[in-house]
Structures are given as C-alpha cells and as structure tokens.
Design a protein around this motif. Structure first.
Motif: not given
Length: 148
Positions: A79-93, A95-107
């Motif tokens: 994801a490319q979002v504003p530097k102050n943003a938080t959110g989540s990224i999920t990839v799925f097929t 039969s499967k799904r994997v989620s990740f939560t990100y915090r503000a930062g990392n440009g």
C-alpha cells in the motif's frame, strides 16, 4: 446413561486434541511471512493488479498493488498511503487469507505478509486506510485477481 456421557466426553476430548494438533491442510511455511525479511521480495514482480483505496464519496486516499515472488510462489499486497495513515493489507486466494495491520510511518509505504499461491492459483490484495477522523478519511479497495 452415565457411561454413554463419559464415552461422549472422551470422544469429544480426543477429537478436540486431534484438531488442535493438526494444522490446516493448506498451510505453507511462507504463509504469513514478511516478503522482505524472507528474501522472497528479491524476485518480486508487479502483477499489474492495483486498486485505489477510496472513501465513501469516491476520493482516493492511497493505493494497493499485488506482487508475486517467482522464487517463492507467493503473493502479497503493498500500500501507498499518507505518512500519518494506519490500516490493513490482506492477501487472499480461494482457500486462504493472510492479514497485516500497519501503523503510521515508513513514508506511507507498507506491505503485508505473504500467502503461498504457486502458478495456477489466483490471488487478490485488499487494503484499508485511515488517514484521520471521520468517514471521509477512511477508505478501502481490492485488486482484481492475478492468476499465476
């Protein structure tokens, strides 16, 4: 009657133990791993699938892209979002799904964990973003499927 209940309790306990000791049949060692720490991102290719992360009135608050590792046979979202943003990224097929939560930062550049999806398996990535308070500062989006 008490004998039947005891036998049922033993059977339920045995089944519960069996289910806890065996993981999902579709689990793979790369599922849920970081593509950069694992080295899988060294062979990453952009699948050509991306989506805007839009709020309820259609404003774009960022984007999500789906990547594939040729060496590892995995997919993940970035994801490319504003530097102050938080959110989540999920990839799925299918039969499967994997989620990740990100915090503000990392440009504002964040990536999710991988799901194993070798050649012939279709995958999608979805993301959410919160770039402030109020509904207009929250968005989401999902890429089209890429089938290796």
């Amino acid at each position: 009657m008490k004998i039947h209940i005891a036998a049922l309790a033993v059977s339920a306990a045995a089944i519960s133990t069996l289910l806890l000791s065996t993981g999902p049949a579709s689990a793979h060692p790369y599922d849920g791993k970081d593509p950069y720490k694992s080295g899988c991102a060294n062979s990453k290719v952009f699948t050509g699938k991306k989506a805007s992360l839009v709020n309820e009135i259609g404003d774009s608050l960022g984007s999500i892209r789906l990547y594939y590792s040729r060496r590892c046979g995995t997919n993940w979202g970035e994801a490319q979002v504003p530097k102050n943003a938080t959110g989540s990224i999920t990839v799925f097929t299918s039969s499967k799904r994997v989620s990740f939560t990100y915090r503000a930062g990392n440009g504002g550049h964040h990536w999710g964990d991988m799901v194993y999806a070798p050649s012939g398996v279709c995958a999608k990535a979805s993301g959410t973003v919160a770039a402030g308070t109020g509904r207009v500062n929250r968005g989401s989006g999902t890429t089209a499927a890429a089938c290796g």
